[in-house]
Design an enzyme around this catalytic site. Structure first.
Site, PDB file in Angstrom:
ATOM      1  N   LYS A   1      20.609   6.791  38.042  1.00 34.92           N
ATOM      2  CA  LYS A   1      21.229   6.831  39.373  1.00 34.92           C
ATOM      3  C   LYS A   1      22.238   5.709  39.606  1.00 34.92           C
ATOM      4  O   LYS A   1      23.155   5.861  40.401  1.00 34.92           O
ATOM      5  CB  LYS A   1      20.149   6.786  40.463  1.00 34.92           C
ATOM      6  CG  LYS A   1      19.371   8.096  40.588  1.00 34.92           C
ATOM      7  CD  LYS A   1      18.393   8.016  41.755  1.00 34.92           C
ATOM      8  CE  LYS A   1      17.651   9.324  41.918  1.00 34.92           C
ATOM      9  NZ  LYS A   1      16.802   9.345  43.123  1.00 34.92           N
ATOM     10  N   ASP A  24      19.319  11.614  49.003  1.00 34.19           N
ATOM     11  CA  ASP A  24      17.890  11.287  49.181  1.00 34.19           C
ATOM     12  C   ASP A  24      17.573  10.972  50.649  1.00 34.19           C
ATOM     13  O   ASP A  24      16.562  11.405  51.184  1.00 34.19           O
ATOM     14  CB  ASP A  24      17.483  10.096  48.305  1.00 34.19           C
ATOM     15  CG  ASP A  24      17.284  10.498  46.854  1.00 34.19           C
ATOM     16  OD1 ASP A  24      17.030  11.695  46.602  1.00 34.19           O
ATOM     17  OD2 ASP A  24      17.393   9.625  45.972  1.00 34.19           O
ATOM     18  N   GLY A  74      10.119   0.187  45.866  1.00 36.00           N
ATOM     19  CA  GLY A  74      10.953   0.514  44.710  1.00 36.00           C
ATOM     20  C   GLY A  74      12.199   1.289  45.139  1.00 36.00           C
ATOM     21  O   GLY A  74      12.636   1.203  46.295  1.00 36.00           O
ATOM     22  N   ALA A  98      12.783   4.547  45.689  1.00 35.28           N
ATOM     23  CA  ALA A  98      12.605   5.532  46.766  1.00 35.28           C
ATOM     24  C   ALA A  98      12.447   4.820  48.103  1.00 35.28           C
ATOM     25  O   ALA A  98      13.034   5.222  49.111  1.00 35.28           O
ATOM     26  CB  ALA A  98      11.392   6.413  46.481  1.00 35.28           C
TER      27      ALA A  98
HETATM   28  P1  NAP Z   1       9.850   2.801  41.420  1.00 34.11           P
HETATM   29  O1  NAP Z   1      11.227   2.350  41.789  1.00 34.11           O
HETATM   30  O2  NAP Z   1       9.357   2.620  40.033  1.00 34.11           O
HETATM   31  O3  NAP Z   1       8.818   2.064  42.434  1.00 34.11           O
HETATM   32  C1  NAP Z   1       7.439   2.194  42.230  1.00 34.11           C
HETATM   33  C2  NAP Z   1       6.675   1.643  43.429  1.00 34.11           C
HETATM   34  O4  NAP Z   1       5.269   1.876  43.195  1.00 34.11           O
HETATM   35  C3  NAP Z   1       6.820   0.121  43.614  1.00 34.11           C
HETATM   36  O5  NAP Z   1       6.695  -0.186  44.991  1.00 34.11           O
HETATM   37  C4  NAP Z   1       5.620  -0.408  42.826  1.00 34.11           C
HETATM   38  O6  NAP Z   1       5.168  -1.669  43.261  1.00 34.11           O
HETATM   39  C5  NAP Z   1       4.570   0.625  43.179  1.00 34.11           C
HETATM   40  N1  NAP Z   1       3.493   0.673  42.178  1.00 34.11           N
HETATM   41  C6  NAP Z   1       3.573   1.124  40.905  1.00 34.11           C
HETATM   42  N2  NAP Z   1       2.376   1.000  40.288  1.00 34.11           N
HETATM   43  C7  NAP Z   1       1.524   0.451  41.199  1.00 34.11           C
HETATM   44  C8  NAP Z   1       0.161   0.072  41.165  1.00 34.11           C
HETATM   45  N3  NAP Z   1      -0.588   0.243  40.073  1.00 34.11           N
HETATM   46  N4  NAP Z   1      -0.389  -0.448  42.297  1.00 34.11           N
HETATM   47  C9  NAP Z   1       0.354  -0.618  43.417  1.00 34.11           C
HETATM   48  N5  NAP Z   1       1.675  -0.276  43.511  1.00 34.11           N
HETATM   49  C10 NAP Z   1       2.249   0.250  42.409  1.00 34.11           C
HETATM   50  O7  NAP Z   1       9.663   4.352  41.724  1.00 34.11           O
HETATM   51  P2  NAP Z   1      10.470   5.238  42.808  1.00 34.11           P
HETATM   52  O8  NAP Z   1      11.667   5.819  42.177  1.00 34.11           O
HETATM   53  O9  NAP Z   1      10.610   4.423  44.022  1.00 34.11           O
HETATM   54  O10 NAP Z   1       9.448   6.452  43.034  1.00 34.11           O
HETATM   55  C11 NAP Z   1       8.213   6.253  43.700  1.00 34.11           C
HETATM   56  C12 NAP Z   1       7.517   7.607  43.894  1.00 34.11           C
HETATM   57  O11 NAP Z   1       8.277   8.408  44.806  1.00 34.11           O
HETATM   58  C13 NAP Z   1       7.398   8.426  42.605  1.00 34.11           C
HETATM   59  O12 NAP Z   1       6.123   9.047  42.596  1.00 34.11           O
HETATM   60  C14 NAP Z   1       8.486   9.478  42.746  1.00 34.11           C
HETATM   61  O13 NAP Z   1       8.161  10.669  42.055  1.00 34.11           O
HETATM   62  C15 NAP Z   1       8.495   9.702  44.237  1.00 34.11           C
HETATM   63  N6  NAP Z   1       9.775  10.196  44.728  1.00 34.11           N
HETATM   64  C16 NAP Z   1       9.793  11.404  45.328  1.00 34.11           C
HETATM   65  C17 NAP Z   1      10.981  11.911  45.833  1.00 34.11           C
HETATM   66  C18 NAP Z   1      10.980  13.230  46.524  1.00 34.11           C
HETATM   67  O14 NAP Z   1      12.050  13.829  46.670  1.00 34.11           O
HETATM   68  N7  NAP Z   1       9.837  13.703  46.974  1.00 34.11           N
HETATM   69  C19 NAP Z   1      12.167  11.169  45.702  1.00 34.11           C
HETATM   70  C20 NAP Z   1      12.124   9.926  45.075  1.00 34.11           C
HETATM   71  C21 NAP Z   1      10.910   9.453  44.577  1.00 34.11           C
HETATM   72  P3  NAP Z   1       5.771  -3.026  42.586  1.00 34.11           P
HETATM   73  O15 NAP Z   1       7.068  -3.279  43.282  1.00 34.11           O
HETATM   74  O16 NAP Z   1       4.733  -4.043  42.889  1.00 34.11           O
HETATM   75  O17 NAP Z   1       5.925  -2.756  41.109  1.00 34.11           O
END
Ligand code: NAP
Length: 284
Positions: free
Chosen positions: A66, A102, A129, A131
């Site tokens: 992205k 988004d 993160g 999202a």
């Molecule tokens: P990302 O940038 O990798 O961020 C991950 C987030 O999860 C961070 O806040 C991270 O915390 C936290 N996390 C990961 N492992 C953890 C754990 N074991 N315990 C506590 N917190 C944890 O991912 P992203 O792109 O933001 O995506 C996040 C989710 O949203 C994914 O499941 C994705 O599929 C979903 N999503 C859905 C849509 C939709 O259209 N529905 C769109 C975008 C994303 P830290 O900062 O502490 O590492």
């Protein structure tokens, strides 16, 4: 000439965008195919250059590309500039523009599928993160009343607060556990999970960040995780008597906004949602 559309990512096998975008194209009898292309990080520049071909209408871009596509595009709209990330590329006569749907996808899902207007409301966002960055920005620009961002790594939540400060929105960053989290949940009108917790094959696959006792029955709980369709958090929320909204809605609405840009036609959202839900059930 059959037009080309698609999505790039790495990996990309999990994506259900080809299923619901093709369903929309077929429903409107548009002569185009939507494919998934797995593009390695080192191949992004060459791939984007090929999008200038006349038969390509555009593409979606997902993790991890992205931000990587940005240097190879000609122009951007405000959504892409504000997010610092592109999820949609449009080809108009060989010029490539970058967009980010988004935020609008999240807000339309909240409004149309969740019947929720965030203006003036108390929101608890779990995660900081990629999202969470887009979601928090959308909520701030919509005039959310108070925003709490809870994250495992507190410094990332604090970094997101700076945007709220610029727009004069009341906001706080807290750890993803303990009394502060419980208090923020108790007063929330909307709780949004932007972490990967609850995702199939992800960390904490079977766990929820909040228990049913911590979720107010008056809240709307929106989990951005869409695999599985019913996440542990959404189960807890249902048990608490709260309303729930699965991540599939945001996924479809962000895709619908991209579809409209490529084709100039209103996206058949119901057709897309039905195709996406069916695909997820078949994969479960
Ligand atoms: P990302 O940038 O990798 O961020 C991950 C987030 O999860 C961070 O806040 C991270 O915390 C936290 N996390 C990961 N492992 C953890 C754990 N074991 N315990 C506590 N917190 C944890 O991912 P992203 O792109 O933001 O995506 C996040 C989710 O949203 C994914 O499941 C994705 O599929 C979903 N999503 C859905 C849509 C939709 O259209 N529905 C769109 C975008 C994303 P830290 O900062 O502490 O590492």
């Amino acid at each position: 000439m059959t037009a080309k559309l698609g999505i790039i990512g790495f990996p990309i096998r999990h994506s259900i965008s080809p299923v619901f975008q093709q369903a929309a194209l077929d429903h409107l009898h548009i002569d185009a195919t939507y494919q998934a292309w797995e593009v390695a990080p080192g191949d992004v520049a060459e791939f984007v250059q090929r999008l200038r071909d006349p038969e390509t209408l555009g593409i979606n871009v997902t993790v991890p590309h992205k931000e990587a596509v940005i240097p190879y595009l000609d122009e951007f709209d405000d959504s892409a500039t504000a997010a610092g990330a592109v999820n949609t590329i449009v080809n108009r006569g060989g010029r490539l523009s970058g967009h980010n749907t988004d935020g609008t996808g999240f807000l339309r899902a909240l409004r149309d599928a969740g019947s929720f207007d965030p203006r003036g409301r108390q929101v608890l966002l779990l995660g900081a993160g990629g999202a969470a960055r887009g979601v928090s920005l959308s909520l701030i620009l919509e005039g959310v009343g108070h925003l709490t961002i809870a994250n495992r790594t507190l410094s990332r939540a604090e970094a997101l607060l700076k945007v709220a400060g610029v727009h004069g929105v009341s906001a706080q960053a807290i750890p993803l556990e303990g009394a502060a989290l419980a208090a923020a949940a108790a007063s929330a009108d909307l709780i949004v999970n932007c972490t990967t917790i609850g995702m199939s094959h992800g960390p904490g696959e079977t766990g929820a960040l909040l228990s049913r006792e911590q979720i107010p029955s008056t809240a709307l709980v929106n989990d951005l995780v869409y695999n599985p369709l019913e996440t542990p958090l959404l189960r807890e929320a249902s048990q608490a008597g709260a309303r729930t909204l699965g991540g599939i809605h945001m996924l479809v609405y962000q895709g619908a906004a991209s579809f409209q840009m490529w084709t100039g036609q209103d996206a058949p959202v119901e057709v897309m949602l039905e195709a996406a839900t069916r695909a997820m059930r078949e994969r479960a």
